[in-house]
Design a protein around this motif. Structure first.
Motif: not given
Ligand code: NOJ
Length: 539
Positions: A103-105, A205-209, A60-65, A406-408, A148-150, A271-273, A332-335
């Protein structure tokens, strides 16, 4: 420093696995594709790769789920393929970092399913943030936080008896329930995950959120919920950056040190801080916490000499000044990709944006500390700004109805070769990349880039090779030089000077002689507009 801390000035390449290289012909990149691409990355000269999440996930969030933290989604391969990738990378001297999402699963994680099936107040629900709603029949969310996503940060569940019931917290999408880190079982399960992958040989590891995890214990209303979610990087002070999170990073660091003590290989936590100030950021990279944390202020700075100088100076003072290292990142993949962010958002990018992006890259690679490159950045890829609505997959689009964030566009599969899509990204005559590639991607294909010494690829390659060869680059300090407005220049170590002309007009070069490396044509004695260069300033 009593041992070489390789990560202090490492250059890591971010592999967005689903868009890197597809080996199976299903239009989605995979781990075997990453393995096939390793020689390319070795040639580029990166120290390591960070793999975006490849775990079983409904995507649902390309693997961040993540539905299972200790396996590989069949779309991307399997554990055997993962092991092959790690050993191939090791042979080539490329470190491997995984993306871990604490942070989430996923709402499909077995523990979340168990929580849904269990009663309010049960231990199964305690692993997440379940709470009764407000209002007479509990129909209002427990607090006013925004996701964060609406939309609201809470969703209501239907209890096993069919009645509308409690609510659960999700700071991103409803498919990503937040873990409750006050519950020891959660921490223990992440320990198992860390060790599972460390035992398979990963380098970190790169640590999300990474500023997330803990929420204010009372989950109170936010005084300004709109501001908390105004941008994707906003910080809700009640949901992020709680003091308890630092204990987790101390513990994870200790786990890494334990592995290092065994075999001498230093593991890395990055860390993604997202926190409001560089000073706050520095707290995450104290000596016994994370090794690195992305410093996003450089990425957030507009193309302006003063803005760049301000964020660089703050980072050097507040982060490097504490003995840590700054971790620079421009993409990065969000920007939105730099080529487009610094230019006009026209399909195919613009000459100006491309020139500025190249100059920014040379600046970043000359700064003291570590740097991360996002796949395609080395090719000078622009953002794909004209994807039609019907192909967009970013949950932000679905949840906000707006294309604004959007990040596509930065995730379109890489072009490798040829004149037409799929540009060698995927095999198979009928294979279609999961996002459509524009025709102009032909100009950026890696085959072309490697053959053209003026390409961005060569600039990155030369920059990385010089970084490896020159003592002045990498870790250390910088010293600003006097310049005219709109130009930045700094010296590194013994006589290396980097200058960037943010203006459109040429200026006199700060150093006589031919540059060692320049982001564009650079006649002796002149630094043209939108150009950066490196010189050795021999006494
Ligand atoms: C940051 C990730 O870089 C992003 O792609 C993801 O959607 C959010 N965290 C939620 O996990």
């Amino acid at each position: 420093m009593n041992r070489h801390q390789w990560w202090r000035d490492a250059v890591i390449y971010q592999v967005y696995v689903r868009s890197f290289l597809d080996s199976t012909g299903d239009g989605i990149g995979d781990l075997a594709g990453v393995r096939a691409g390793l020689p390319y990355l070795r040639k580029l000269g990166v120290d390591g790769i960070w793999l975006s999440p490849f775990y079983p996930s409904p995507q649902h969030d390309h693997g961040y789920d993540v539905a299972d933290y200790r396996d590989v989604d069949p779309v991307f391969g399997d554990l055997a393929e993962f092991d092959l990738l790690v050993s191939a990378a090791r042979r080539l001297g490329i470190k491997v970092l995984l993306d871990i999402v604490p942070n989430h699963c996923s709402s499909e994680h077995p523990w979340f399913r168990e929580a849904l099936a269990a009663a309010p107040g049960s231990p199964e629900r305690a692993r997440f943030h379940f709470a009764d709603g407000r209002g007479p029949d509990g129909a209002e969310p427990p607090n006013n936080w925004h996701a964060m996503f609406g939309g609201p940060a809470w969703s209501r569940v239907t209890e096993p008896d069919g009645r509308p019931g409690q609510w659960y917290l999700h700071m991103f999408t409803p498919e990503q329930p937040d873990w409750n880190w006050r519950e020891p079982e959660v921490a223990a399960d992440f320990d198992r995950t860390l060790r599972f992958w460390l035992d398979r040989g990963v380098d970190g590891f790169r640590i999300d959120v990474a500023a997330g995890l803990f929420k204010h214990p009372e989950l109170p209303d936010s005084p300004d919920p709109e501001a908390d979610a105004r941008t994707r990087d906003s910080v809700n002070p009640l949901a992020w950056n709680q003091p308890e999170v630092h204990d987790v990073w101390r513990h994870w660091r200790a786990v890494c040190e334990e592995y290092t003590a065994r075999d001498g290989r230093e593991r890395l936590l990055v860390g993604e801080v997202s926190v409001p100030t560089a000073r706050e950021h520095a707290r995450y990279v104290r000596a016994d916490e994370l090794h690195q944390a992305f410093f996003f202020d450089l990425l957030g700075a507009p193309w302006d000499a003063d803005a760049f100088r301000k964020v660089i100076s703050e980072a050097m003072e507040d982060i490097a000044g504490t003995g840590s290292t700054v971790t620079w990142v421009l993409n990065n993949h969000d920007q939105v990709r730099t080529v487009t962010r610094y230019g006009e958002p026209a399909p195919g990018g613009s000459g100006l944006g491309a020139a500025r992006a190249r100059a920014a890259a040379l600046l970043m690679l000359a700064l003291p500390g570590a740097a991360y490159i996002y796949q395609g950045e080395e090719l000078g890829l622009p953002e794909v700004v004209d994807l039609p609505d019907e192909v967009l997959t970013d949950p932000i689009f679905r949840r906000t109805g707006s294309r604004a964030r959007i990040r596509d566009g930065c995730r379109v599969p890489l072009p490798w070769s040829g004149q037409a899509s799929p540009f060698g990204f995927t095999t198979g005559a009928l294979a279609k990349p999961w996002l459509p590639q524009p025709e102009y991607f032909a100009e950026y294909a890696t085959h072309r880039a490697l053959a053209d010494t003026r390409s961005s690829w060569h600039l990155y390659r030369d920059g990385l090779h010089l970084r490896a060869a020159l003592d002045q680059l990498g870790d250390g300090t910088l010293h600003w030089l006097d310049t005219q407005p709109g130009v930045l220049a700094f010296a590194r170590g013994d006589g290396l000077v980097c200058a960037v002309n943010f203006t459109a007009a040429p200026v006199p070069a700060p150093v006589a002689g031919t540059p060692l490396l320049a982001s564009g044509p650079c006649p002796t004695g002149v630094l043209p507009g939108s150009t950066a260069a490196w010189w050795i300033d021999a006494p």
